[in-house]
Design a protein around this motif. Structure first.
Motif, short mmCIF file in Angstrom:
data_model
loop_
_atom_site.label_atom_id
_atom_site.label_comp_id
_atom_site.label_asym_id
_atom_site.label_seq_id
_atom_site.Cartn_x
_atom_site.Cartn_y
_atom_site.Cartn_z
N ILE A 185 48.98 -74.97 -50.42
CA ILE A 185 49.65 -74.02 -49.20
C ILE A 185 48.97 -75.78 -47.82
N PHE A 186 47.10 -76.03 -48.37
CA PHE A 186 46.82 -76.42 -47.72
C PHE A 186 46.08 -78.32 -47.69
N ALA A 187 46.06 -78.28 -48.71
CA ALA A 187 45.89 -79.74 -49.75
C ALA A 187 46.61 -80.23 -49.21
N ARG A 188 48.20 -80.06 -49.91
CA ARG A 188 49.39 -80.71 -50.26
C ARG A 188 50.18 -81.47 -48.69
N PRO A 189 49.98 -79.63 -47.58
CA PRO A 189 49.76 -81.19 -46.06
C PRO A 189 48.89 -82.50 -45.70
N SER A 190 47.78 -81.19 -46.03
CA SER A 190 47.09 -82.39 -45.62
C SER A 190 47.17 -84.02 -46.46
N LEU A 191 47.02 -84.13 -47.90
CA LEU A 191 46.81 -85.10 -48.16
C LEU A 191 48.11 -86.21 -47.98
N SER A 192 48.98 -85.24 -47.26
CA SER A 192 49.89 -86.46 -47.22
C SER A 192 50.03 -87.00 -46.31
N LEU A 193 49.25 -86.49 -45.28
CA LEU A 193 49.23 -86.68 -43.82
C LEU A 193 47.59 -87.95 -43.98
N MET A 194 46.48 -87.49 -44.59
CA MET A 194 45.90 -88.66 -44.90
C MET A 194 46.23 -89.90 -45.90
N ALA A 195 47.29 -89.35 -46.73
CA ALA A 195 48.24 -90.71 -47.51
C ALA A 195 49.02 -91.67 -46.24
N GLY A 196 49.44 -91.21 -44.90
CA GLY A 196 49.70 -91.96 -44.25
C GLY A 196 51.41 -91.34 -43.82
N GLY A 197 51.34 -90.27 -44.80
CA GLY A 197 52.43 -89.56 -44.77
C GLY A 197 53.26 -88.45 -43.07
N ALA A 198 53.92 -87.77 -44.18
CA ALA A 198 54.10 -87.01 -42.66
C ALA A 198 53.60 -85.59 -43.07
N TRP A 199 53.29 -84.91 -41.73
CA TRP A 199 52.73 -83.38 -41.80
C TRP A 199 53.78 -82.66 -42.65
N LEU A 200 53.62 -82.08 -44.01
CA LEU A 200 54.75 -81.34 -44.84
C LEU A 200 54.69 -79.96 -44.96
N GLN A 201 55.49 -79.60 -44.45
CA GLN A 201 56.03 -77.72 -44.01
C GLN A 201 56.97 -77.30 -45.11
N PRO A 202 56.93 -76.88 -46.16
CA PRO A 202 57.48 -76.57 -46.70
C PRO A 202 58.68 -75.05 -46.55
N GLN A 203 59.82 -76.02 -47.07
CA GLN A 203 61.48 -75.16 -46.79
C GLN A 203 61.55 -73.45 -47.61
N GLY A 204 61.55 -73.09 -46.71
CA GLY A 204 61.86 -71.63 -47.82
C GLY A 204 63.60 -71.13 -46.92
N PHE A 205 63.68 -70.10 -47.64
CA PHE A 205 65.02 -68.80 -47.97
C PHE A 205 65.00 -68.31 -47.88
N ALA A 206 65.59 -67.27 -46.74
CA ALA A 206 65.57 -65.79 -46.70
C ALA A 206 66.77 -65.65 -48.39
N LEU A 207 66.13 -64.94 -48.69
CA LEU A 207 66.92 -63.73 -50.21
C LEU A 207 66.38 -62.97 -50.09
N PRO A 208 67.43 -61.59 -50.89
CA PRO A 208 67.10 -60.27 -50.96
C PRO A 208 65.83 -60.04 -52.30
N ALA A 209 65.27 -59.46 -52.16
CA ALA A 209 64.05 -58.64 -52.79
C ALA A 209 64.29 -58.34 -54.01
N ALA A 210 64.41 -58.21 -55.42
CA ALA A 210 64.43 -57.81 -56.27
C ALA A 210 63.28 -56.73 -56.23
N PHE A 211 62.57 -56.61 -55.54
CA PHE A 211 60.94 -55.79 -55.92
C PHE A 211 60.55 -55.03 -54.93
N GLU A 212 59.89 -53.96 -54.92
CA GLU A 212 59.38 -53.21 -53.88
C GLU A 212 57.79 -53.41 -53.70
N LYS A 213 57.63 -53.53 -52.49
CA LYS A 213 55.98 -53.53 -51.94
C LYS A 213 55.79 -52.99 -50.97
#
Length: 415
Positions: free
Chosen positions: A321-349
Protein backbone atom coordinates in the motif's frame (compact mmCIF):
# COMPACT_ATOMS: atom_id res chain seq x y z
CA UNK A 1 28.29 12.22 2.96
CA UNK A 2 25.60 12.20 0.30
CA UNK A 3 23.75 15.17 -1.11
CA UNK A 4 20.24 15.54 0.29
CA UNK A 5 17.75 14.61 -2.39
CA UNK A 6 14.70 14.91 -0.19
CA UNK A 7 14.10 17.54 2.46
CA UNK A 8 14.76 16.34 6.00
CA UNK A 9 11.26 17.39 7.04
CA UNK A 10 9.52 15.83 4.03
CA UNK A 11 7.69 13.29 6.18
CA UNK A 12 6.47 15.78 8.80
CA UNK A 13 2.77 15.65 9.58
CA UNK A 14 0.66 18.74 10.25
CA UNK A 15 0.41 19.80 13.92
CA UNK A 16 -2.23 17.92 15.87
CA UNK A 17 -2.40 14.94 13.51
CA UNK A 18 -2.53 11.67 15.42
CA UNK A 19 -4.28 8.85 13.58
CA UNK A 20 -3.67 9.21 9.88
CA UNK A 21 -6.22 7.88 7.38
CA UNK A 22 -4.76 5.76 4.59
CA UNK A 23 -5.67 8.25 1.86
CA UNK A 24 -4.13 11.13 3.83
CA UNK A 25 -0.91 9.15 4.32
CA UNK A 26 -0.72 8.32 0.62
CA UNK A 27 -1.34 11.92 -0.40
CA UNK A 28 1.38 13.10 1.99
CA UNK A 29 3.87 10.60 0.62
CA UNK A 30 3.06 11.54 -2.95
CA UNK A 31 3.61 15.23 -2.18
CA UNK A 32 6.85 14.63 -0.27
CA UNK A 33 8.66 12.27 -2.63
CA UNK A 34 10.42 12.76 -5.95
CA UNK A 35 12.90 10.86 -8.12
CA UNK A 36 16.21 10.29 -6.31
CA UNK A 37 18.14 8.38 -8.99
CA UNK A 38 20.31 9.53 -11.89
CA UNK A 39 19.90 8.56 -15.53
CA UNK A 40 21.88 6.57 -18.05
CA UNK A 41 21.62 5.77 -21.75
CA UNK A 42 21.29 2.16 -22.84
CA UNK A 43 20.24 0.07 -25.80
CA UNK A 44 16.57 -0.70 -26.17
CA UNK A 45 17.32 -4.43 -26.24
CA UNK A 46 18.81 -4.21 -22.73
CA UNK A 47 16.26 -1.82 -21.24
CA UNK A 48 13.53 -4.28 -20.19
CA UNK A 49 12.07 -3.23 -16.84
CA UNK A 50 13.78 0.17 -16.84
CA UNK A 51 11.93 3.44 -16.36
CA UNK A 52 12.16 5.99 -19.17
CA UNK A 53 13.75 9.28 -18.15
CA UNK A 54 12.60 11.18 -21.26
CA UNK A 55 9.87 10.96 -23.88
CA UNK A 56 10.86 8.77 -26.82
CA UNK A 57 10.05 10.02 -30.36
CA UNK A 58 9.68 7.61 -33.26
CA UNK A 59 12.82 7.60 -35.39
CA UNK A 60 10.74 6.47 -38.36
CA UNK A 61 7.10 5.80 -39.09
CA UNK A 62 5.35 2.50 -38.57
CA UNK A 63 4.71 1.29 -41.16
CA UNK A 64 7.45 3.22 -42.94
CA UNK A 65 5.64 3.09 -46.31
CA UNK A 66 2.15 2.29 -47.64
CA UNK A 67 1.80 -1.50 -47.87
CA UNK A 68 -0.58 -4.37 -48.46
CA UNK A 69 -2.45 -5.92 -45.53
CA UNK A 70 -3.07 -9.21 -47.38
CA UNK A 71 -1.98 -11.47 -50.22
CA UNK A 72 -3.86 -10.47 -53.37
CA UNK A 73 -3.84 -8.21 -56.41
CA UNK A 74 -3.25 -4.45 -56.41
CA UNK A 75 -4.20 -1.66 -58.82
CA UNK A 76 -5.42 1.94 -58.97
CA UNK A 77 -9.07 2.09 -57.92
CA UNK A 78 -9.77 4.76 -60.53
CA UNK A 79 -9.20 2.14 -63.25
CA UNK A 80 -11.14 -0.69 -61.62
CA UNK A 81 -13.03 -3.04 -63.96
CA UNK A 82 -14.37 -6.59 -63.74
CA UNK A 83 -11.07 -7.79 -65.19
CA UNK A 84 -7.59 -6.29 -65.42
CA UNK A 85 -4.45 -7.53 -67.15
CA UNK A 86 -1.53 -8.41 -64.90
CA UNK A 87 1.90 -6.85 -65.24
CA UNK A 88 4.97 -9.08 -65.10
CA UNK A 89 6.57 -9.50 -61.68
CA UNK A 90 5.19 -9.11 -58.20
CA UNK A 91 5.53 -7.01 -55.02
CA UNK A 92 6.61 -8.84 -51.87
CA UNK A 93 7.66 -7.89 -48.34
CA UNK A 94 11.36 -7.10 -48.61
CA UNK A 95 11.14 -7.30 -52.39
CA UNK A 96 9.57 -4.10 -53.65
CA UNK A 97 8.38 -3.80 -57.25
CA UNK A 98 10.70 -1.29 -58.87
CA UNK A 99 8.48 -0.06 -61.68
CA UNK A 100 5.07 1.60 -61.98
CA UNK A 101 1.82 -0.30 -62.45
CA UNK A 102 0.14 1.30 -65.48
CA UNK A 103 -3.40 2.55 -65.26
CA UNK A 104 -5.83 -0.25 -66.06
CA UNK A 105 -3.41 -2.99 -64.94
CA UNK A 106 -2.98 -5.02 -61.74
CA UNK A 107 -0.04 -6.69 -60.00
CA UNK A 108 0.40 -9.71 -57.76
CA UNK A 109 1.15 -8.39 -54.26
CA UNK A 110 1.91 -10.14 -50.96
CA UNK A 111 1.25 -9.20 -47.33
CA UNK A 112 3.53 -6.43 -46.11
CA UNK A 113 4.77 -5.47 -49.56
CA UNK A 114 5.21 -1.76 -50.24
CA UNK A 115 2.49 -0.55 -52.61
CA UNK A 116 4.09 0.06 -56.03
CA UNK A 117 3.57 3.35 -57.80
CA UNK A 118 0.12 3.20 -59.40
CA UNK A 119 -1.47 0.97 -56.70
CA UNK A 120 -3.86 2.19 -53.99
CA UNK A 121 -6.25 -0.74 -53.63
CA UNK A 122 -5.78 -4.49 -53.03
CA UNK A 123 -8.29 -7.32 -53.46
CA UNK A 124 -7.63 -10.50 -51.49
CA UNK A 125 -6.70 -13.53 -53.56
CA UNK A 126 -9.74 -15.50 -52.36
CA UNK A 127 -11.96 -12.98 -54.15
CA UNK A 128 -10.06 -13.23 -57.45
CA UNK A 129 -9.74 -15.60 -60.38
CA UNK A 130 -6.60 -15.54 -62.51
CA UNK A 131 -6.39 -16.96 -66.03
CA UNK A 132 -4.13 -16.26 -68.99
CA UNK A 133 -2.54 -13.20 -67.36
CA UNK A 134 -5.84 -11.59 -66.45
CA UNK A 135 -7.35 -11.19 -62.97
CA UNK A 136 -11.12 -11.22 -62.48
CA UNK A 137 -12.67 -9.70 -59.33
CA UNK A 138 -15.51 -11.73 -57.82
CA UNK A 139 -16.69 -9.23 -55.20
CA UNK A 140 -17.43 -5.53 -54.99
CA UNK A 141 -14.26 -3.47 -54.74
CA UNK A 142 -13.92 -0.52 -52.35
CA UNK A 143 -11.31 2.23 -52.80
CA UNK A 144 -8.20 1.79 -50.66
CA UNK A 145 -9.27 -1.57 -49.27
CA UNK A 146 -6.72 -3.91 -47.69
CA UNK A 147 -3.98 -1.29 -47.63
CA UNK A 148 -2.08 0.33 -44.80
CA UNK A 149 -1.00 3.97 -44.85
CA UNK A 150 2.53 5.07 -43.97
CA UNK A 151 2.59 6.03 -40.30
CA UNK A 152 -0.85 4.51 -39.78
CA UNK A 153 0.34 3.13 -36.44
CA UNK A 154 2.88 5.77 -35.37
CA UNK A 155 4.07 8.75 -37.40
CA UNK A 156 7.75 9.67 -37.58
CA UNK A 157 8.66 12.10 -34.81
CA UNK A 158 5.53 11.32 -32.78
CA UNK A 159 5.97 10.47 -29.10
CA UNK A 160 5.98 6.70 -28.86
CA UNK A 161 6.39 6.37 -25.09
CA UNK A 162 6.50 9.00 -22.35
CA UNK A 163 8.91 9.59 -19.50
CA UNK A 164 8.09 7.50 -16.43
CA UNK A 165 6.94 4.51 -18.45
CA UNK A 166 8.45 1.19 -17.37
CA UNK A 167 9.53 -0.77 -20.43
CA UNK A 168 7.84 -4.12 -21.05
CA UNK A 169 8.47 -6.73 -23.73
CA UNK A 170 5.85 -5.17 -26.00
CA UNK A 171 7.49 -1.75 -25.59
CA UNK A 172 10.82 -3.18 -26.68
CA UNK A 173 9.05 -4.41 -29.83
CA UNK A 174 7.45 -1.00 -30.46
CA UNK A 175 10.68 0.98 -30.07
CA UNK A 176 12.58 -1.47 -32.24
CA UNK A 177 9.93 -1.22 -34.97
CA UNK A 178 10.22 2.56 -34.80
CA UNK A 179 13.98 2.48 -35.33
CA UNK A 180 14.89 3.63 -31.81
CA UNK A 181 18.28 2.12 -30.90
CA UNK A 182 18.85 3.67 -27.45
CA UNK A 183 16.83 5.29 -24.67
CA UNK A 184 17.52 7.40 -21.60
CA UNK A 185 16.42 5.55 -18.48
CA UNK A 186 16.65 6.04 -14.75
CA UNK A 187 19.16 3.99 -12.84
CA UNK A 188 17.54 1.23 -10.81
CA UNK A 189 16.47 2.45 -7.39
CA UNK A 190 18.75 0.79 -4.83
CA UNK A 191 16.48 -0.48 -2.07
CA UNK A 192 18.18 -1.71 1.07
CA UNK A 193 16.31 -4.19 3.24
CA UNK A 194 17.18 -4.58 6.91
CA UNK A 195 15.68 -6.81 9.60
CA UNK A 196 16.05 -5.99 13.28
CA UNK A 197 15.46 -7.75 16.58
CA UNK A 198 17.24 -10.25 18.83
CA UNK A 199 14.48 -12.80 18.31
CA UNK A 200 15.20 -13.24 14.59
CA UNK A 201 17.46 -15.96 13.21
CA UNK A 202 18.21 -17.42 9.80
CA UNK A 203 16.40 -20.69 9.02
CA UNK A 204 18.25 -23.67 10.50
CA UNK A 205 17.54 -27.24 11.53
CA UNK A 206 18.02 -26.69 15.26
CA UNK A 207 16.53 -23.46 16.62
CA UNK A 208 14.96 -22.89 20.02
CA UNK A 209 11.26 -22.12 20.09
CA UNK A 210 11.81 -18.60 21.44
CA UNK A 211 13.47 -17.60 18.16
CA UNK A 212 11.71 -16.61 14.94
CA UNK A 213 12.88 -17.27 11.41
CA UNK A 214 13.46 -13.99 9.58
CA UNK A 215 10.72 -14.08 6.93
CA UNK A 216 10.45 -10.33 6.32
CA UNK A 217 13.86 -9.73 4.79
CA UNK A 218 13.63 -12.30 1.97
CA UNK A 219 10.03 -11.23 1.35
CA UNK A 220 10.87 -7.54 1.05
CA UNK A 221 13.97 -8.24 -1.05
CA UNK A 222 11.81 -10.30 -3.41
CA UNK A 223 9.23 -7.52 -3.65
CA UNK A 224 11.88 -4.89 -4.38
CA UNK A 225 13.34 -7.07 -7.14
CA UNK A 226 9.91 -7.78 -8.59
CA UNK A 227 9.27 -4.03 -8.73
CA UNK A 228 12.37 -3.49 -10.86
CA UNK A 229 14.58 -2.14 -8.09
CA UNK A 230 18.12 -3.18 -7.23
CA UNK A 231 17.53 -5.04 -3.97
CA UNK A 232 20.37 -4.67 -1.47
CA UNK A 233 20.47 -7.16 1.40
CA UNK A 234 21.58 -5.26 4.51
CA UNK A 235 21.26 -8.33 6.65
CA UNK A 236 19.97 -8.62 10.19
CA UNK A 237 20.86 -6.45 13.17
CA UNK A 238 19.94 -7.40 16.72
CA UNK A 239 18.80 -5.02 19.42
CA UNK A 240 22.10 -3.15 19.33
CA UNK A 241 21.94 0.56 18.63
CA UNK A 242 25.61 0.88 17.69
CA UNK A 243 25.36 -1.96 15.19
CA UNK A 244 22.21 -0.43 13.73
CA UNK A 245 23.91 2.94 13.37
CA UNK A 246 26.87 1.35 11.60
CA UNK A 247 24.52 -0.51 9.25
CA UNK A 248 22.61 2.65 8.30
CA UNK A 249 25.85 4.57 7.80
CA UNK A 250 27.07 1.87 5.43
CA UNK A 251 23.73 1.88 3.61
CA UNK A 252 24.09 5.59 2.78
CA UNK A 253 26.73 4.80 0.18
CA UNK A 254 25.06 1.79 -1.44
CA UNK A 255 21.32 2.49 -1.17
CA UNK A 256 18.87 5.19 -2.22
CA UNK A 257 16.22 4.13 0.31
CA UNK A 258 16.01 1.58 3.11
CA UNK A 259 13.12 -0.60 4.23
CA UNK A 260 13.35 -1.88 7.80
CA UNK A 261 10.99 -4.23 9.58
CA UNK A 262 10.52 -4.39 13.32
CA UNK A 263 11.55 -1.96 16.05
CA UNK A 264 9.53 0.89 14.53
CA UNK A 265 7.17 1.53 17.43
CA UNK A 266 7.95 3.17 20.75
CA UNK A 267 8.68 0.20 23.04
CA UNK A 268 11.75 -0.47 25.18
CA UNK A 269 13.45 -2.52 22.47
CA UNK A 270 12.36 -0.45 19.49
CA UNK A 271 15.89 0.63 18.67
CA UNK A 272 15.09 1.64 15.08
CA UNK A 273 12.72 4.33 16.32
CA UNK A 274 15.05 5.39 19.11
CA UNK A 275 18.07 5.75 16.85
CA UNK A 276 16.24 7.50 14.03
CA UNK A 277 14.58 9.84 16.50
CA UNK A 278 17.80 10.68 18.31
CA UNK A 279 20.21 10.94 15.39
CA UNK A 280 18.03 11.23 12.31
CA UNK A 281 14.72 12.90 11.55
CA UNK A 282 11.85 10.60 12.48
CA UNK A 283 8.11 10.89 12.07
CA UNK A 284 5.82 8.24 13.49
CA UNK A 285 2.74 7.78 11.37
CA UNK A 286 -0.04 5.94 13.18
CA UNK A 287 -1.93 4.78 10.12
CA UNK A 288 -5.58 3.86 10.48
CA UNK A 289 -5.03 0.54 8.76
CA UNK A 290 -5.45 -3.13 9.58
CA UNK A 291 -3.17 -5.03 9.51
CA UNK A 292 -0.45 -2.54 10.24
CA UNK A 293 -0.67 0.81 11.97
CA UNK A 294 2.86 1.87 12.97
CA UNK A 295 4.78 3.27 10.01
CA UNK A 296 8.05 5.03 10.83
CA UNK A 297 9.28 7.42 8.15
CA UNK A 298 12.68 8.97 8.60
CA UNK A 299 15.64 10.64 6.94
CA UNK A 300 19.11 9.34 7.77
CA UNK A 301 21.68 11.77 6.42
CA UNK A 302 19.57 12.42 3.32
CA UNK A 303 18.49 8.79 2.83
CA UNK A 304 14.80 7.99 3.32
CA UNK A 305 14.01 5.10 5.65
CA UNK A 306 10.66 3.31 5.75
CA UNK A 307 10.15 1.54 9.06
CA UNK A 308 7.61 -1.22 8.39
CA UNK A 309 5.84 -3.30 11.05
CA UNK A 310 7.61 -6.43 12.25
CA UNK A 311 4.69 -8.76 11.70
CA UNK A 312 5.13 -10.33 8.23
CA UNK A 313 1.49 -9.95 7.19
CA UNK A 314 1.42 -6.31 8.28
CA UNK A 315 4.82 -5.69 6.67
CA UNK A 316 3.57 -7.22 3.42
CA UNK A 317 0.35 -5.18 3.32
CA UNK A 318 2.10 -1.92 4.25
CA UNK A 319 4.77 -2.60 1.62
CA UNK A 320 2.08 -2.98 -1.07
CA UNK A 321 0.00 0.00 0.00
CA UNK A 322 2.72 2.51 0.94
CA UNK A 323 6.15 1.35 -0.25
CA UNK A 324 5.11 0.27 -3.75
CA UNK A 325 3.90 3.70 -5.00
CA UNK A 326 6.66 5.49 -3.08
CA UNK A 327 9.46 3.40 -4.55
CA UNK A 328 8.00 3.83 -8.04
CA UNK A 329 8.00 7.62 -7.67
CA UNK A 330 11.54 7.71 -6.25
CA UNK A 331 12.66 5.50 -9.16
CA UNK A 332 11.41 8.08 -11.68
CA UNK A 333 8.12 6.37 -12.45
CA UNK A 334 4.50 7.21 -11.82
CA UNK A 335 2.73 7.20 -8.49
CA UNK A 336 1.04 3.83 -8.85
CA UNK A 337 -2.52 3.35 -7.69
CA UNK A 338 -3.67 -0.28 -7.66
CA UNK A 339 -6.68 -1.09 -9.79
CA UNK A 340 -9.52 -2.75 -7.93
CA UNK A 341 -12.74 -4.40 -9.06
CA UNK A 342 -16.19 -4.51 -7.51
CA UNK A 343 -17.07 -8.19 -7.08
CA UNK A 344 -19.64 -10.08 -4.99
CA UNK A 345 -18.50 -11.26 -1.58
CA UNK A 346 -18.47 -14.95 -0.74
CA UNK A 347 -18.14 -14.08 2.95
CA UNK A 348 -19.77 -12.13 5.76
CA UNK A 349 -18.09 -9.61 8.02
CA UNK A 350 -19.05 -6.88 10.45
CA UNK A 351 -16.47 -4.09 10.42
CA UNK A 352 -16.14 -1.28 12.95
CA UNK A 353 -15.59 2.33 11.98
CA UNK A 354 -12.15 3.92 12.08
CA UNK A 355 -9.57 1.78 10.27
CA UNK A 356 -9.30 0.70 6.66
CA UNK A 357 -8.99 -3.06 6.48
CA UNK A 358 -7.24 -5.24 3.95
CA UNK A 359 -8.26 -8.90 3.97
CA UNK A 360 -6.31 -11.67 2.29
CA UNK A 361 -8.60 -12.83 -0.47
CA UNK A 362 -8.92 -14.84 -3.65
CA UNK A 363 -11.40 -15.39 -6.46
CA UNK A 364 -13.74 -18.36 -6.48
CA UNK A 365 -14.56 -20.29 -9.68
CA UNK A 366 -17.94 -18.53 -9.61
CA UNK A 367 -16.32 -15.08 -9.83
CA UNK A 368 -16.92 -14.16 -6.18
CA UNK A 369 -14.32 -13.20 -3.59
CA UNK A 370 -13.59 -15.31 -0.54
CA UNK A 371 -11.34 -14.27 2.34
CA UNK A 372 -8.86 -16.22 4.43
CA UNK A 373 -10.40 -18.08 7.36
CA UNK A 374 -8.46 -16.08 9.95
CA UNK A 375 -7.67 -12.37 10.10
CA UNK A 376 -4.80 -13.06 12.49
CA UNK A 377 -1.75 -11.18 11.28
CA UNK A 378 0.46 -14.05 12.39
CA UNK A 379 -1.07 -16.41 9.82
CA UNK A 380 1.54 -16.00 7.09
CA UNK A 381 0.08 -18.92 5.15
CA UNK A 382 -2.82 -16.64 4.22
CA UNK A 383 -0.49 -14.61 2.02
CA UNK A 384 0.31 -17.65 -0.10
CA UNK A 385 -3.32 -18.77 -0.05
CA UNK A 386 -4.48 -15.39 -1.41
CA UNK A 387 -4.26 -13.95 -4.90
CA UNK A 388 -5.25 -10.44 -3.83
CA UNK A 389 -6.72 -8.23 -1.13
CA UNK A 390 -10.23 -7.10 -0.27
CA UNK A 391 -10.23 -3.44 0.75
CA UNK A 392 -12.92 -2.36 3.21
CA UNK A 393 -13.38 1.38 3.55
CA UNK A 394 -12.72 3.40 6.72
CA UNK A 395 -16.32 3.54 7.89
CA UNK A 396 -18.37 0.83 9.56
CA UNK A 397 -19.83 -1.84 7.32
CA UNK A 398 -21.74 -5.09 7.50
CA UNK A 399 -20.79 -7.22 4.51
CA UNK A 400 -23.31 -9.87 3.50
CA UNK A 401 -22.83 -12.61 0.94
CA UNK A 402 -23.37 -11.18 -2.51
CA UNK A 403 -22.57 -7.60 -1.52
CA UNK A 404 -20.07 -5.88 -3.78
CA UNK A 405 -16.62 -5.41 -2.27
CA UNK A 406 -13.42 -3.95 -3.72
CA UNK A 407 -11.02 -6.71 -4.71
CA UNK A 408 -7.43 -5.79 -5.64
CA UNK A 409 -5.53 -8.61 -7.36
CA UNK A 410 -1.86 -8.91 -6.51
CA UNK A 411 -1.19 -8.23 -10.19
CA UNK A 412 -2.27 -4.63 -9.57
CA UNK A 413 0.78 -4.32 -7.33
CA UNK A 414 3.04 -5.66 -10.14
CA UNK A 415 3.39 -9.02 -8.44
Amino acid sequence: MRDDKLANDCFALPPGVDWTPVDTALEALRAALKPVVKTERMTVADALGRCLATDVPAARANPPAPNSAIDGYGFAYASVAETLPLVDGRAAAGGAFEGTVPTGHAIRILTGAVLPEGVDTVVMQEECEVSAGVVRFLAKVKPGQNTREAGEDVKQGATALTAGHVLRAQDIALLTALGVPEVDVFNRLRVGVLSTGDELVAPAAEVSSDRTFDANRPMLLALASRWGCAAVDLGHVGDDRDALRACLNEARDICDVVLTSGGASGGDEDHVSALLSGEGVLTHWRIAIKPGRPLALAMWDGMPVFGLPGNPVAAFVCALIFARPSLSLMAGGAWLQPQGFALPAAFEKSKKRGRREFLRARLTPQGQVEVFASEGSGRISGLSWADGLVELEDGARDVKRGDLVRYIPFGSFSM
